[in-house]
Write a protein that holds these residues in place. Structure first.
Motif, PDB file in Angstrom:
ATOM      1  N   GLY A  45       0.832  -1.192   0.000  1.00 43.50           N
ATOM      2  CA  GLY A  45       0.000   0.000   0.000  1.00 43.50           C
ATOM      3  C   GLY A  45       0.861   1.232   0.000  1.00 43.50           C
ATOM      4  O   GLY A  45       2.093   1.147  -0.051  1.00 43.50           O
ATOM      5  N   SER A  46       0.203   2.392   0.051  1.00 42.32           N
ATOM      6  CA  SER A  46       0.955   3.639  -0.010  1.00 42.32           C
ATOM      7  C   SER A  46       1.757   3.857   1.264  1.00 42.32           C
ATOM      8  O   SER A  46       2.628   4.712   1.321  1.00 42.32           O
ATOM      9  CB  SER A  46       0.002   4.804  -0.250  1.00 42.32           C
ATOM     10  N   ARG A  47       1.458   3.088   2.326  1.00 44.03           N
ATOM     11  CA  ARG A  47       2.241   3.158   3.541  1.00 44.03           C
ATOM     12  C   ARG A  47       3.002   1.845   3.661  1.00 44.03           C
ATOM     13  O   ARG A  47       2.422   0.768   3.502  1.00 44.03           O
ATOM     14  CB  ARG A  47       1.300   3.303   4.742  1.00 44.03           C
ATOM     15  N   ALA A  66      -0.653   3.202  14.456  1.00 45.15           N
ATOM     16  CA  ALA A  66      -1.258   3.635  13.190  1.00 45.15           C
ATOM     17  C   ALA A  66      -1.095   2.563  12.118  1.00 45.15           C
ATOM     18  O   ALA A  66      -2.018   2.298  11.350  1.00 45.15           O
ATOM     19  CB  ALA A  66      -0.627   4.949  12.733  1.00 45.15           C
ATOM     20  N   THR A  69      -3.574  -0.146  12.611  1.00 43.40           N
ATOM     21  CA  THR A  69      -4.909   0.338  12.244  1.00 43.40           C
ATOM     22  C   THR A  69      -5.077   0.329  10.734  1.00 43.40           C
ATOM     23  O   THR A  69      -6.132  -0.052  10.214  1.00 43.40           O
ATOM     24  CB  THR A  69      -5.125   1.766  12.787  1.00 43.40           C
ATOM     25  N   VAL A  70      -4.018   0.748  10.040  1.00 42.67           N
ATOM     26  CA  VAL A  70      -4.073   0.759   8.577  1.00 42.67           C
ATOM     27  C   VAL A  70      -4.394  -0.643   8.054  1.00 42.67           C
ATOM     28  O   VAL A  70      -5.236  -0.820   7.178  1.00 42.67           O
ATOM     29  CB  VAL A  70      -2.738   1.271   7.986  1.00 42.67           C
ATOM     30  N   LEU A  74      -8.249  -0.382   7.364  1.00 43.06           N
ATOM     31  CA  LEU A  74      -8.245   0.152   6.001  1.00 43.06           C
ATOM     32  C   LEU A  74      -8.083  -0.956   4.962  1.00 43.06           C
ATOM     33  O   LEU A  74      -8.914  -1.125   4.086  1.00 43.06           O
ATOM     34  CB  LEU A  74      -7.125   1.192   5.821  1.00 43.06           C
ATOM     35  N   ARG A  75      -6.984  -1.728   5.089  1.00 44.22           N
ATOM     36  CA  ARG A  75      -6.701  -2.665   4.001  1.00 44.22           C
ATOM     37  C   ARG A  75      -7.607  -3.886   4.022  1.00 44.22           C
ATOM     38  O   ARG A  75      -7.969  -4.407   2.962  1.00 44.22           O
ATOM     39  CB  ARG A  75      -5.231  -3.091   4.051  1.00 44.22           C
ATOM     40  N   ARG A  78     -11.018  -2.882   2.652  1.00 46.72           N
ATOM     41  CA  ARG A  78     -10.796  -2.523   1.259  1.00 46.72           C
ATOM     42  C   ARG A  78     -10.678  -3.773   0.389  1.00 46.72           C
ATOM     43  O   ARG A  78     -11.244  -3.860  -0.699  1.00 46.72           O
ATOM     44  CB  ARG A  78      -9.497  -1.708   1.205  1.00 46.72           C
ATOM     45  N   TYR A 207     -14.948   1.655   4.367  1.00 47.51           N
ATOM     46  CA  TYR A 207     -14.480   0.795   5.440  1.00 47.51           C
ATOM     47  C   TYR A 207     -15.548  -0.197   5.861  1.00 47.51           C
ATOM     48  O   TYR A 207     -16.536  -0.381   5.175  1.00 47.51           O
ATOM     49  CB  TYR A 207     -13.994   1.655   6.599  1.00 47.51           C
TER      50      TYR A 207
END
Lengths: 350, 333
Positions: A45-47, A66, A69-70, A74-75, A78, A207
């Protein structure tokens, strides 16, 4: 009335027919590929998040991290939305192409995207809906209304909803809905902002709440859709032959359109109008499987999420620390892919 | 006004849509014979002249607010957002003024032409090399309006103060009377507000801020150098974090995916105040929003983003900022 199976001879003589064992093996391979894409969708991902942290996110979750949590918030949703929405779009495209016997059919031709967009805008402007979890329902209702309207218009007349009438009705309803949307949007810049998002399609910013709201419809729709393969095989022989085989053509069509409306409405609600996959994937599936819709549907079910998630991953990595919407990536990569497909092989006549 | 957010998305879709500046350089237009020869050195670096002082002015919403603070009333305005909610038009008497648009990218060309304008006034955006309302991506009908009369206005960019001075110069050229004591009074209030802001910020040693605008799919981080009020704040001592990789296609912002929301950790978040209510809701729905410590601590202050065009508005906003920043915790991060 006795239901007679569609003549197996028609299937056997198809040029691309492959043995059941080969197709089953391919299906298992695709399952493996989907699993691999899901793995990358969680890890890339972007992070940048390391594997140990990802592992911890599932085994020993620390909400104050964080990175964890991502991964979890998020992922994972997604990826789940990508799987279900992708499957819904692909299988809807396959059904629409089969039932309208129109190789260019996709959720767009039925006015489904236009219907969803018009209702979302109406929800935002008139009823004051502001967050995603509210206008999910408007998207869904809009898709349903558009499908019913198109099917209703096309059904006028003695011969019922023929492919040509459906395509024309779809184009007309799309035009009406689009102009209504523009008329509302032009008076308010805020709706315009929201709508831009809905015009492109993205898996970002969606989400678990959105997933849980759409997944029941998607799951039920997918199960029903997978069961339509035999009926689609019958329709592929032509309406008269299907009738002669004892199919209840009109009822079959209604069931299929309802299923498609549910699937596309929920998918559009979850991730906006995502283009191309619903159009291309059934053709790819047909190239691999030959004309048997039971296999085309099964392959579309897996191929679409694979493509959708792969495109999403590309979009995440392309412009980090930002992201490209998956709709943009699919547009950029999908168009040349479709041209190649057309160049190298005559698309199957339906 | 949210266009600064819109375009990064739209730009991808409009990649093929080229833009050409269509200013009629130094056009002397029609021959209305009142007033002497007129000239103005505009934000695009060109000097515009006319045989007589322009009387019939169409102004972009914020520019109209600037002109009206000097008693120059335009015949029509076009706004990027509904006039009712436009922050810079709040409280102004708009009676007798035609509204040509309340949406970014559109201007009613037919109405505009009927009004036979002598001059169109809007701020110049150096990054886009265009006056507000005529950027690439606006509708063709809007672009045509720029051909009805010369478009002039001071540049956005380095400083709101410079922009305000530019508007004063323009207003004077158009016949404004700057000896009006009300003008002097609002400038004095503004100077006091700046002093107070400087004192407040100086008293908050080590306080860092970050200017953001949240959207559904991305968190936009403002580049202070491209927002004239943020440049002013920096000049007056406020530490605003400079994002390190602005979007090359639209360098007003760095685009952060929500995965990277915690890339910068300021003590205070400066929140884009255009549609702030919606923005806050969008942000609150993002699982990673609170990975920014300032968001978690609710250390959020409204940032008057891109819209200030008068001394009185600026004074009012600076006072609000001073109040909020005085309460901030410089040791949050």
């Amino acid at each position: 009335m006795t239901l007679i199976q569609p003549s197996p001879v028609a299937v056997e003589t198809a040029p691309q027919h492959r043995s059941r064992a080969v197709l089953a093996t391919g299906f298992v391979l695709l399952l493996g590929l989907l699993a691999a894409v899901c793995f990358f969708s969680i890890t890339l991902g972007s992070r940048g998040v390391g594997i140990p942290t990802i592992w911890k996110a599932f085994t020993d979750y620390d909400p104050s991290s964080a990175s964890q949590t991502v991964i979890r918030e998020l992922r994972v949703p997604r990826t789940l939305i990508g799987i279900f929405a992708g499957a819904a779009l692909g299988i809807s495209g396959a059904i629409l192409q089969g039932v309208t016997r129109n190789p260019l059919a996709d959720p767009g031709i039925m006015g489904i995207n236009a219907g969803a967009a018009a209702f979302i805008v109406f929800g935002i402007m008139v009823l004051g809906a502001q967050d995603v979890s509210t206008y999910v329902w408007f998207a869904f209702a809009g898709a349903g209304v558009a499908t019913v309207t198109v099917y209703g218009i096309a059904s006028f007349g003695r011969e019922g909803a023929t492919p040509v009438k459906l395509a024309l009705a779809g184009a007309a309803v799309t035009a009406i809905l689009t102009s209504i949307t523009s008329a509302i949007v032009m008076t308010n810049v805020e709706a315009l902002n929201q709508l831009r998002f809905w015009q492109v399609g993205s898996l970002a910013g969606r989400y678990f709440p959105v997933f849980w709201q759409t997944v029941p419809f998607l799951a039920i729709g997918l199960v029903v859709a997978l069961g339509t393969g035999r009926a689609l095989n019958g329709l592929a022989l032509g309406e008269d032959l299907a009738l002669a085989l004892g199919q209840r053509v009109r009822l079959t069509r209604v069931v299929m359109f309802v299923t498609v409306a549910v699937l596309c409405g929920a998918a559009t609600a979850a991730c906006g109008p995502i283009v191309f996959v619903g159009l291309i994937v059934p053709h790819i599936a047909r190239m691999i499987c030959g004309p048997d819709y039971r296999w085309i549907l099964s392959y579309s079910l897996l191929l679409t999420p694979i493509l959708l998630l792969a495109a999403d991953i590309v979009g995440r990595l392309a412009v980090a620390p930002g992201e490209l919407q998956v709709g943009v990536v699919l547009g950029v990569l999908g168009a040349p892919a479709f041209i190649l497909l057309v160049r190298y092989r005559n698309l199957a006549e339906l | 006004m949210k266009r600064l957010l819109l375009l990064p998305v739209a730009g991808l879709l409009l990649a093929a849509c080229g833009f050409s500046t269509s200013t009629d350089n130094a056009s002397s237009d029609d021959g209305a014979s009142e007033g002497g020869p007129w000239s103005y050195a505009s934000g695009d670096g060109k000097t515009y002249t006319a045989d007589s002082t322009p009387q019939r002015i169409i102004a972009q919403g914020e520019a109209a607010a600037a002109l009206m603070s000097y008693g120059i009333k335009p015949v029509a305005i076009y706004s990027n957002d509904p006039v009712k909610t436009n922050k810079s038009l709040k409280g102004l008497d708009l009676s007798g003024i035609e509204i040509l648009s309340e949406t970014f990218g559109e201007i009613d060309g037919e109405k505009a032409a009927e009004l036979r304008p002598d001059l169109i006034v809007s701020s110049y955006w150096p990054l886009e090399k265009a006056y507000g309302g005529f950027e690439s991506g606006v509708k063709a009908e809007a672009k045509k309006v720029a051909k009805l009369a010369p478009v002039v206005g001071p540049a956005e960019g380095d400083s709101v103060v410079e922009k305000l001075e530019g508007y004063e110069e323009l207003a004077v050229s158009l016949g404004a009377d700057v000896s009006d004591p009300k003008i002097a009074a609002s400038k004095k209030t503004f100077d006091e507000a700046v002093d107070r802001f400087e004192t407040t910020v100086a008293g908050q040693k080590g306080l860092t801020t970050l200017a953001v605008s949240p959207a559904d799919d991305l968190l936009y981080v403002a580049v202070p150098g491209e927002a004239s009020e943020l440049s002013d704040f920096q000049r007056w001592g406020l530490d605003i974090i400079d994002p390190d990789s602005p979007d090359p296609g639209f360098p007003y912002w760095e685009n952060l995916s929500w995965e990277n929301a915690d890339k910068y950790q300021p003590d205070v978040i400066l929140m884009d105040d255009r549609n702030a209510e919606t923005s806050m809701k969008i942000a609150a729905g993002q699982p990673t929003w609170t990975s920014i410590k300032a968001a978690e601590a609710d250390a959020i202050v409204m940032w008057p983003a891109y819209w200030i065009h008068t001394y009185s508005d600026y004074a009012e906003q600076l006072d609000l900022l001073s109040d909020a920043l005085a309460k901030a915790d410089p040791d949050l991060t």
